[in-house]
Scaffold this active site. Sequence first.
Site, PDB file in Angstrom:
ATOM      1  N   TRP A  60      -9.317   2.811  12.170  1.00  0.00           N
ATOM      2  CA  TRP A  60      -8.256   1.920  11.702  1.00  0.00           C
ATOM      3  C   TRP A  60      -7.369   1.483  12.864  1.00  0.00           C
ATOM      4  O   TRP A  60      -6.921   0.339  12.927  1.00  0.00           O
ATOM      5  CB  TRP A  60      -7.438   2.650  10.633  1.00  0.00           C
ATOM      6  CG  TRP A  60      -6.343   1.843  10.004  1.00  0.00           C
ATOM      7  CD1 TRP A  60      -6.270   0.486   9.888  1.00  0.00           C
ATOM      8  CD2 TRP A  60      -5.156   2.349   9.388  1.00  0.00           C
ATOM      9  NE1 TRP A  60      -5.114   0.109   9.237  1.00  0.00           N
ATOM     10  CE2 TRP A  60      -4.418   1.241   8.922  1.00  0.00           C
ATOM     11  CE3 TRP A  60      -4.654   3.638   9.183  1.00  0.00           C
ATOM     12  CZ2 TRP A  60      -3.192   1.387   8.270  1.00  0.00           C
ATOM     13  CZ3 TRP A  60      -3.443   3.778   8.524  1.00  0.00           C
ATOM     14  CH2 TRP A  60      -2.720   2.664   8.075  1.00  0.00           C
ATOM     15  N   ASP A  77      -8.309   3.648  -0.630  1.00  0.00           N
ATOM     16  CA  ASP A  77      -7.062   4.260  -0.127  1.00  0.00           C
ATOM     17  C   ASP A  77      -6.511   5.323  -1.081  1.00  0.00           C
ATOM     18  O   ASP A  77      -5.312   5.356  -1.375  1.00  0.00           O
ATOM     19  CB  ASP A  77      -5.996   3.190   0.126  1.00  0.00           C
ATOM     20  CG  ASP A  77      -6.324   2.307   1.319  1.00  0.00           C
ATOM     21  OD1 ASP A  77      -7.396   2.497   1.914  1.00  0.00           O
ATOM     22  OD2 ASP A  77      -5.515   1.432   1.648  1.00  0.00           O
ATOM     23  N   ASP A 133     -12.119   3.754   2.753  1.00  0.00           N
ATOM     24  CA  ASP A 133     -11.028   4.413   3.492  1.00  0.00           C
ATOM     25  C   ASP A 133     -10.267   5.393   2.602  1.00  0.00           C
ATOM     26  O   ASP A 133      -9.038   5.405   2.584  1.00  0.00           O
ATOM     27  CB  ASP A 133     -10.049   3.368   4.045  1.00  0.00           C
ATOM     28  CG  ASP A 133     -10.738   2.290   4.863  1.00  0.00           C
ATOM     29  OD1 ASP A 133     -11.804   2.566   5.435  1.00  0.00           O
ATOM     30  OD2 ASP A 133     -10.212   1.165   4.930  1.00  0.00           O
ATOM     31  N   ARG A 191     -14.181   5.065   9.922  1.00  0.00           N
ATOM     32  CA  ARG A 191     -14.099   3.925  10.831  1.00  0.00           C
ATOM     33  C   ARG A 191     -12.709   3.923  11.457  1.00  0.00           C
ATOM     34  O   ARG A 191     -11.744   4.452  10.889  1.00  0.00           O
ATOM     35  CB  ARG A 191     -14.385   2.612  10.101  1.00  0.00           C
ATOM     36  CG  ARG A 191     -13.449   2.297   8.943  1.00  0.00           C
ATOM     37  CD  ARG A 191     -13.764   0.948   8.339  1.00  0.00           C
ATOM     38  NE  ARG A 191     -12.899   0.611   7.213  1.00  0.00           N
ATOM     39  CZ  ARG A 191     -12.769  -0.617   6.723  1.00  0.00           C
ATOM     40  NH1 ARG A 191     -13.427  -1.631   7.265  1.00  0.00           N
ATOM     41  NH2 ARG A 191     -11.968  -0.844   5.692  1.00  0.00           N
ATOM     42  N   THR A 216       0.844  -1.203   0.000  1.00  0.00           N
ATOM     43  CA  THR A 216       0.000   0.000   0.000  1.00  0.00           C
ATOM     44  C   THR A 216       0.873   1.245   0.000  1.00  0.00           C
ATOM     45  O   THR A 216       0.640   2.194  -0.759  1.00  0.00           O
ATOM     46  CB  THR A 216      -0.922   0.004   1.236  1.00  0.00           C
ATOM     47  OG1 THR A 216      -1.736  -1.172   1.223  1.00  0.00           O
ATOM     48  CG2 THR A 216      -1.808   1.232   1.251  1.00  0.00           C
ATOM     49  N   GLN A 221      -6.261  -1.937  -2.338  1.00  0.00           N
ATOM     50  CA  GLN A 221      -5.541  -0.705  -2.004  1.00  0.00           C
ATOM     51  C   GLN A 221      -4.696  -0.225  -3.184  1.00  0.00           C
ATOM     52  O   GLN A 221      -3.857  -0.970  -3.700  1.00  0.00           O
ATOM     53  CB  GLN A 221      -4.638  -0.918  -0.786  1.00  0.00           C
ATOM     54  CG  GLN A 221      -5.388  -1.266   0.485  1.00  0.00           C
ATOM     55  CD  GLN A 221      -5.556  -2.752   0.704  1.00  0.00           C
ATOM     56  OE1 GLN A 221      -5.494  -3.543  -0.244  1.00  0.00           O
ATOM     57  NE2 GLN A 221      -5.768  -3.148   1.952  1.00  0.00           N
TER      58      GLN A 221
END
Length: 546
Positions: A452, A361, A382, A450, A308, A338
């Site tokens: 992580w 991401d 995310d 949320r 990532t 990701q």
Amino acid sequence: MANPQQPLLIKTHKQNPIISFKILSFVITLFVALFLVAPYQVEIKHSNLCKTAQDSQLCLSYVSDLISNEIVTTESDGHSILMKFLVNYVHQMNNAIPVVRKMKNQINDIRQHGALTDCLELLDQSVDFASDSIAAIDKRSRSEHANAQSWLSGVLTNHVTCLDELDSFTKAMINGTNLEELISRAKVALAMLASLTTQDEDVFMTVLGKMPSWVSSMDRKLMESSGKDIIANAVVAQDGTGDYQTLAEAVAAAPDKSKTRYVIYVKRGTYKENVEVASNKMNLMIVGDGMYATTITGSLNVVDGSTTFRSATLAAVGQGFILQDICIQNTAGPAKDQAVALRVGADMSVINRCRIDAYQDTLYAHSQRQFYRDSYVTGTVDFIFGNAAVVFQKCQLVARKPGKYQQNMVTAQGRTDPNQATGTSIQFCNIIASSDLEPVLKEFPTYLGRPWKEYSRTVVMESYLGGLINPAGWAEWDGDFALKTLYYGEFMNNGPGAGTSKRVKWPGYHVITDPAKAMPFTVAKLIQGGSWLRSTGVAYVDGLYD
């Protein structure tokens, strides 16, 4: 030479065994008392230094080790102890680097080889951050403490990033670097600094009416201009009319550790390349012809073997980085998991009038102090994540249609320790649905974020929340993980998704009604904006109420 008839040891008078036993008992008792009392004295004298540590006994044991090894004395003050502790810490990190490098050269798995490459880069950065922190702490001022807290927060984030990317086999192999201990020591250093800071006042200096103070008057003028009107140090053009045909070439040619602003102007066009602005490329500004005219595009992703961290189309870690009037995209798509468009770990960085496009991401706000203004960020899962101290102002945050069975999460903040000066603040922004998501909103719920990591911290304030936001507002990461330790807040938002009556009832969720409780998440407070942003020239609001 001794007389062969003479005994080698002179014969002594016979002693009373009872007296000998009493003397021996006294010596042993005295030794044990000293052994037990010394740590107790350390604990009493330096308990305040470790009062904010998650594991205060571990913190005190580190202090005791410094005293036992005569690195500090019991009379040393907190600043001196912390600086010596960090000197030792830098030495440990330097020792870990060749171990990781050797392991990287021995491993065959492509993804783990990449993860160890990331670990090496992050260790190098951490050595610099910790060394700079020592110098800052020595100055004993509030503003320098704020710098040190930001840099040491980055050290901890770097170690956690490294650990997150390693699989169980590689973690076992890397045990010789004591990575877990490096994480523990980073947490202790932050706790020590926090205890010193509260004695000296809060690190978050309120400086109203200014931009983040890390922006110079010359930078301000640059950020008020368009690319074609700026006198650039280097020009990138695909048609050969510039100094370079790729951005990567121009970045590589930029001076190392520049103390003055170095500007690279990228003419309109689509540039297919992955670019890294390394830590030695300081005070670099990249400016294009507009977010719809100049595009840097890539497609690295986790499914195809990248980490990532390394998947970013553009990655910037050089302090003082500015990105303006440009689009950064990762075209891997929702099926590739990701796939980062932009990763930023550059302290005192500004992203102004940019478009950042991807799916999962999208924007990795990895670490350090960052400011985003008048920018457009799209994504799905995310899509703004990381552990920077980051403020978004007047940005468009646009959720796209995700992959099958996926849910959209605008944020996933990664704070791992309560003493880290990190968090995500979204202010005066619009959180809305893309044209492809709008018709299928009921199929794909969208949440503000949320957790992580355990101490995840995000505040959305004075923003417009579209009807895409699920009434619950926020989502779990894994069951009840972090629900008591996170800090999620909403303050004076508006729009169809802004109602809080059906929001989650977690202990860490807050509907903020007192402006004083929202102030810590403003430009002036969260990123010490009053000390650096003004000089960049980018527009900003340092407090509440635009």
